[in-house]
Design a protein around this motif. Structure first.
Motif, PDB file in Angstrom:
ATOM      1  N   GLU A 173       0.835  -1.200   0.000  1.00 35.47           N
ATOM      2  CA  GLU A 173       0.000   0.000   0.000  1.00 35.47           C
ATOM      3  C   GLU A 173       0.871   1.252   0.000  1.00 35.47           C
ATOM      4  N   SER A 174       2.004   1.209   0.697  1.00 39.86           N
ATOM      5  CA  SER A 174       2.918   2.351   0.734  1.00 39.86           C
ATOM      6  C   SER A 174       3.437   2.672  -0.660  1.00 39.86           C
TER       7      SER A 174
ATOM      8  N   ILE B 272       3.151   6.163  -5.570  1.00 41.15           N
ATOM      9  CA  ILE B 272       3.001   6.377  -7.012  1.00 41.15           C
ATOM     10  C   ILE B 272       1.724   7.152  -7.321  1.00 41.15           C
ATOM     11  N   GLU B 273       0.622   6.741  -6.728  1.00 40.39           N
ATOM     12  CA  GLU B 273      -0.670   7.359  -7.029  1.00 40.39           C
ATOM     13  C   GLU B 273      -0.726   8.826  -6.593  1.00 40.39           C
ATOM     14  N   GLU B 274      -0.125   9.136  -5.441  1.00 34.43           N
ATOM     15  CA  GLU B 274      -0.231  10.487  -4.894  1.00 34.43           C
ATOM     16  C   GLU B 274       1.012  11.335  -5.145  1.00 34.43           C
ATOM     17  N   ASP B 275       1.950  10.829  -5.942  1.00 31.71           N
ATOM     18  CA  ASP B 275       3.166  11.593  -6.273  1.00 31.71           C
ATOM     19  C   ASP B 275       3.887  12.080  -5.015  1.00 31.71           C
ATOM     20  N   TRP B 276       4.142  11.169  -4.087  1.00 36.08           N
ATOM     21  CA  TRP B 276       4.729  11.577  -2.811  1.00 36.08           C
ATOM     22  C   TRP B 276       6.040  12.342  -2.963  1.00 36.08           C
ATOM     23  N   PHE B 277       6.937  11.846  -3.794  1.00 36.92           N
ATOM     24  CA  PHE B 277       8.276  12.434  -3.874  1.00 36.92           C
ATOM     25  C   PHE B 277       8.599  13.028  -5.242  1.00 36.92           C
ATOM     26  N   SER B 278       7.810  12.683  -6.228  1.00 35.65           N
ATOM     27  CA  SER B 278       8.047  13.173  -7.582  1.00 35.65           C
ATOM     28  C   SER B 278       6.827  12.868  -8.439  1.00 35.65           C
TER      29      SER B 278
ATOM     30  N   ASP C 106      -0.649   5.528 -14.908  1.00 41.04           N
ATOM     31  CA  ASP C 106      -1.834   4.839 -15.423  1.00 41.04           C
ATOM     32  C   ASP C 106      -1.564   3.362 -15.698  1.00 41.04           C
ATOM     33  N   ILE C 107      -0.294   2.988 -15.902  1.00 43.89           N
ATOM     34  CA  ILE C 107       0.020   1.573 -16.115  1.00 43.89           C
ATOM     35  C   ILE C 107       0.687   0.956 -14.892  1.00 43.89           C
ATOM     36  N   SER C 108       0.566   1.619 -13.742  1.00 45.71           N
ATOM     37  CA  SER C 108       1.122   1.083 -12.498  1.00 45.71           C
ATOM     38  C   SER C 108       0.131   0.124 -11.845  1.00 45.71           C
ATOM     39  N   ILE C 109       0.565  -1.110 -11.643  1.00 41.16           N
ATOM     40  CA  ILE C 109      -0.256  -2.097 -10.944  1.00 41.16           C
ATOM     41  C   ILE C 109      -0.524  -1.638  -9.513  1.00 41.16           C
ATOM     42  N   PHE C 110       0.508  -1.106  -8.857  1.00 40.48           N
ATOM     43  CA  PHE C 110       0.382  -0.712  -7.452  1.00 40.48           C
ATOM     44  C   PHE C 110      -0.548   0.479  -7.285  1.00 40.48           C
ATOM     45  N   ALA C 111      -0.377   1.503  -8.117  1.00 36.22           N
ATOM     46  CA  ALA C 111      -1.266   2.658  -8.032  1.00 36.22           C
ATOM     47  C   ALA C 111      -2.701   2.262  -8.344  1.00 36.22           C
TER      48      ALA C 111
ATOM     49  N   ALA D  71      -4.155  -0.658  -7.878  1.00 38.00           N
ATOM     50  CA  ALA D  71      -4.732  -1.416  -6.768  1.00 38.00           C
ATOM     51  C   ALA D  71      -5.198  -0.478  -5.659  1.00 38.00           C
ATOM     52  N   VAL D  72      -4.367   0.502  -5.324  1.00 43.01           N
ATOM     53  CA  VAL D  72      -4.745   1.475  -4.288  1.00 43.01           C
ATOM     54  C   VAL D  72      -5.969   2.266  -4.728  1.00 43.01           C
ATOM     55  N   ARG D  73      -5.979   2.676  -5.983  1.00 46.79           N
ATOM     56  CA  ARG D  73      -7.098   3.458  -6.519  1.00 46.79           C
ATOM     57  C   ARG D  73      -8.400   2.658  -6.467  1.00 46.79           C
TER      58      ARG D  73
END
Length: 332
Positions: free
Chosen positions: A146-147, A152-158, A164-169, A171-173
């Motif tokens: 989830e971290s 990735i989804e919230e652009d924490w650091f960049s 849009d092709i991120s599996i992790f983002a 899943a969180v979305r």
């Protein structure tokens, strides 16, 4: 006296932009990719996934990094959107590739080229962003997967231009549990001075318990293991054991479910061979298939009391696409 430890603070860490990559965003397969792979078990497995979905059961997708490297991200994301994956579990290599693709549209370094002078794995953004995301997740009391998804989804650091092709983002979305099952020293992010092994251990440990919670509801569901010959079967085996331990105390069973393994290893006529992983049978322990954990743990031992299992052999870009196409074209 404590043993001496290597000091990572003197490592020469290089910008990720200087690295040559073997795959880029153009290698991610389109959603309409066509596969001519044929296997009747694909049809059966798709039917079992439809059945699990209709019963609101678990459909757990556990994967290694080769599935990602074969360009299957878009299909996996669409299966999540359509409710055919209810939990996605991965090793940390998947998280690394997923982050790098979301961040720069390219991933996968040439190990043989970069290991010669110790540049392999020593990349600033990959090491720092992933480790700092895990530390932030540790402070928030959330898991490793989830971290990474939130980072990735919230652009924490960049900015993440290819999220849009991120599996992790994704899943969180979508609110789908995504877990990372990590071994210390397995991944290039452990080389970076920012790696906090306490945070890594705690967040990945929490992910194991999140995964075990999903496994505890696997009755009438489906468990798929794709391209993970050690992490997948071992984490699944332990999670299933504690899930069954608790279920038995509640008068429940977790034994009527379907498992599937997608891999390249030839297993011969494994379904027709009696006691193929019975160590007591003469000759079994000299058969290399005995040591292939997906066969032993996922296809045989954990489904003997009421489950079903299927082995899908082939390149992931073909086998995953064949399953995806079957699901989209079916009316079970």
């Amino acid at each position: 006296m404590p043993y001496k430890k290597l000091d990572r603070n003197h490592l020469k860490i290089l910008p990720l932009a200087e690295r040559q990559n073997k795959i880029s965003i153009k290698d991610i397969l389109p959603i309409n990719y066509q596969s001519d792979y044929k296997n009747p078990d694909i049809d059966i497995l798709a039917g079992e996934m439809f059945k699990a979905k209709s019963l609101k059961g678990q459909i757990i997708w556990m994967m290694g990094a080769h599935v990602f490297r074969q360009g299957c991200s878009r299909m996996i994301i669409d299966l999540m959107k359509r409710g055919f994956i209810t939990h996605l579990a991965a090793n940390a290599a998947v998280a690394i590739h997923d982050f790098e693709m979301a961040y720069q549209g390219a991933t996968l370094e040439d190990v043989e080229f970069y290991i010669k002078d110790g540049r392999f794995g020593n990349w600033e953004e990959t090491g720092r962003f992933i480790n700092e995301a895990v530390i932030k997740g540790y402070e928030r009391e959330i898991g490793f997967g989830e971290s990474i998804g939130l980072m990735i989804e919230e652009d924490w650091f960049s900015s993440m231009p290819f999220k849009d092709i991120s599996i992790f983002a994704s899943a969180v979305r979508l609110g789908i549990p995504i877990t990372v099952h990590k071994g210390i020293g397995y991944d290039i992010t452990d080389q970076h001075p920012s790696a906090d092994f306490a945070a890594i251990g705690k967040t990945s440990g929490d992910d194991f318990l999140i995964f075990a919670k999903s496994v505890s509801n696997l009755e009438n569901g489906v468990f798929l293991n794709l391209g993970s010959s050690v992490m997948g079967p071992e984490v699944y085996l332990k999670a299933l054991s504690i899930a069954r331990n608790l279920a038995s105390q509640e008068g429940r069973e977790i034994k009527h479910f379907t498992t599937a393994v997608f891999d390249l290893a030839p297993l011969g006529n494994w379904q027709e061979e009696d006691d193929i992983v019975n160590y007591k049978k003469p000759g079994r322990m000299s058969d290399p298939r005995y040591y292939f954990r997906p066969l032993k743990s996922i296809l045989v031992r954990t489904v003997k009391d009421g489950g079903k299992s299927y082995y899908i052999q082939g390149d992931f870009k073909d086998t995953v696409a064949a399953l995806y196409i079957k699901i989209l074209s079916s009316k079970f």
